[in-house]
Scaffold this motif. Structure first.
Motif, short mmCIF file in Angstrom:
data_model
loop_
_atom_site.label_atom_id
_atom_site.label_comp_id
_atom_site.label_asym_id
_atom_site.label_seq_id
_atom_site.Cartn_x
_atom_site.Cartn_y
_atom_site.Cartn_z
N VAL A 81 4.43 -12.78 -0.12
CA VAL A 81 5.06 -11.36 -0.31
C VAL A 81 4.33 -10.56 -1.06
N ASN A 82 3.29 -10.45 -1.39
CA ASN A 82 2.39 -9.64 -1.80
C ASN A 82 1.67 -8.58 -0.81
N ARG A 83 1.50 -9.81 0.32
CA ARG A 83 0.35 -8.91 1.05
C ARG A 83 1.65 -8.36 1.99
N TYR A 84 2.66 -9.14 2.67
CA TYR A 84 3.56 -8.67 3.54
C TYR A 84 4.42 -7.38 3.27
N LEU A 85 4.43 -7.26 2.17
CA LEU A 85 5.19 -6.38 1.24
C LEU A 85 4.53 -4.76 1.08
N GLY A 86 2.59 -5.51 0.61
CA GLY A 86 2.17 -4.17 0.25
C GLY A 86 1.12 -3.97 1.43
N LYS A 87 1.20 -4.23 2.47
CA LYS A 87 0.59 -3.39 3.77
C LYS A 87 0.86 -2.39 3.76
N LEU A 88 0.26 -2.30 5.10
CA LEU A 88 0.52 -0.37 5.49
C LEU A 88 2.45 -0.33 5.85
N PRO A 89 2.64 0.26 5.30
CA PRO A 89 4.15 0.07 5.63
C PRO A 89 4.90 0.53 6.71
N GLU A 90 5.90 0.36 6.97
CA GLU A 90 6.10 0.44 8.60
C GLU A 90 7.22 2.10 9.15
N ALA A 91 7.24 3.12 9.52
CA ALA A 91 7.71 3.83 9.91
C ALA A 91 9.55 3.40 9.31
N THR A 92 10.27 2.73 8.97
CA THR A 92 11.26 2.52 8.44
C THR A 92 11.55 2.39 7.08
N PHE A 93 10.44 2.59 6.18
CA PHE A 93 10.45 2.36 5.08
C PHE A 93 10.11 3.32 3.92
N SER A 94 11.15 3.54 3.05
CA SER A 94 10.83 4.50 1.93
C SER A 94 10.49 3.43 0.17
#
Length: 380
Positions: free
Chosen positions: A290-303
């Motif tokens: 979880v930490n790796r996937y949500l902590g990597k370079l954010p997608e364009a849809t993320f805030s």
């Protein structure tokens, strides 16, 4: 010897040309193995690998006809999502035993709705990726979705994914990522020692074969490059960002104009190998995933959106890029709206940006080539 003529590069090219009728998939299925297709870099490869299942990215280097996708999905849906559907629905992909869709946009969400109604696989699962990175519940929600995925994989395929099998899968996938990062170091050099087109050829092949065989391919390529002496010349250093793009021809066309792509920020490109999952036996491996996937370079849809911009700028500065090509796909709302913002922020930092609009993996047009050529002349 030219980089694109190395034995490992030719092997990767053959894998991509033969896909989906590749030797690796045929042998895997002949041994009774299961295969699951996935559409997003937020579908953890480690979990599928821990289930003893082969994960295959639903990507294409070339624009393909979409008769079935256009029958079941509205044409206003982006061509990447429709290509995902078309590939999975076609007879050539009858070997698929399941489909996992990671939704970071509404297009992928609606793809899942249609796939559950019309798709041909017995197993399907949706990961609705949390988009608000500054909220505590995002990690909890993502973990819940991954835990449910593990439970459903175990139930449907009769396996048992344990903490230990996850740890072993984390090590295997991390080894692949470390080798990709080692290749990426060659792009940091000036002149760069690895082209963007070769990197994409290798990345595409690595998404279509078992992880251990991908590791072998990468090790062989790194060894070949170390033994190859060829003259390098300084070229304009570009980064390619935006909507999904897996076209080696696109990268080659850009580089044939006298540039070199030293970085991509693409869904099935560098986003797959940037960042590692922690290899710590004292904690829960799912937490580290979880930490790796949500902590990597954010997608364009993320805030908040600033997190993505800051990450892109840091990468651009690290690679010393001279300019960016921001490629969008028609009807891709997230990148269509974020492209102008990215352009403004980058140009304020002295990094020019060329905005292109294409269809997924469409061969680059003469008009686009002319625009890239003019862009490179402007950079000087």
């Amino acid at each position: 010897m030219k980089m694109n003529e190395l034995k490992s590069v030719l092997e990767a090219r053959q894998i991509n040309e033969d896909f989906p009728k590749t030797t690796h998939i045929h042998e895997w299925k002949a041994q009774g193995g299961k295969v699951i297709g996935f559409t997003s870099d937020y579908v953890p490869e480690e979990i599928i690998h821990a289930a003893g299942i082969l994960p295959i990215a639903m990507i294409s280097e070339r624009q393909i006809p979409l008769p079935d996708a256009n029958m079941f999905l509205h044409s206003s849906l982006c061509s990447y999502s429709r290509t995902n559907f078309q590939l999975g629905y076609s007879e050539a992909f009858e070997f698929l035993d399941g489909m996992i869709i990671g939704a970071t946009c509404d297009g992928q969400r609606r793809l899942f709705d249609s796939w559950t109604q019309f798709g041909k696989t017995g197993f399907s699962y949706l990961i609705e990726v949390p988009l608000k990175l500054d909220q505590d519940y995002s990690s909890l929600r993502y973990k819940q979705l991954l835990k449910k995925l593990i439970d459903q994989l175990n139930e449907h395929f009769g396996g048992t994914i344990t903490d230990e099998s996850l740890r072993q899968s984390i090590k295997a996938v991390n080894k692949k990522r470390k080798l990709m990062q080692e290749l990426h170091e060659l792009r940091k050099k000036n002149p760069a020692e690895l082209t963007g087109s070769v990197m994409m050829e290798i990345m595409n092949a690595g998404l279509r074969m078992p992880v251990d065989q991908t590791i072998g391919l990468l090790q062989n390529l790194i060894s070949e490059i170390s033994q190859t002496k060829s003259k390098r010349v300084n070229k304009k250093r570009l980064m390619v960002c935006g909507a999904p793009l897996n076209s080696v021809d696109f990268m080659s066309a850009v580089e044939d104009l006298g540039a070199i792509v030293v970085l991509d920020e693409l869904r099935m490109g560098s986003r797959q190998w940037i960042g590692l999952v922690a290899e710590d036996n004292t904690g829960y491996p799912l937490d580290y995933i979880v930490n790796r996937y949500l902590g990597k370079l954010p997608e364009a849809t993320f805030s908040p959106y600033e997190a993505r911009q800051n990450s892109l700028l840091a990468l651009a500065e690290e690679l010393k890029v001279d300019g960016m090509i921001y490629n969008t796909i028609r009807h891709c709302i997230p990148h269509t709206y974020t492209s102008p913002i990215t352009k403004r922020i980058f140009e304020a930092k002295g990094i020019p940006v060329l905005e292109l609009e294409t269809e997924y993996s469409m061969q680059i047009t003469g008009q686009a080539i002319t625009r890239v050529e003019a862009f490179l002349e402007m950079i000087g």
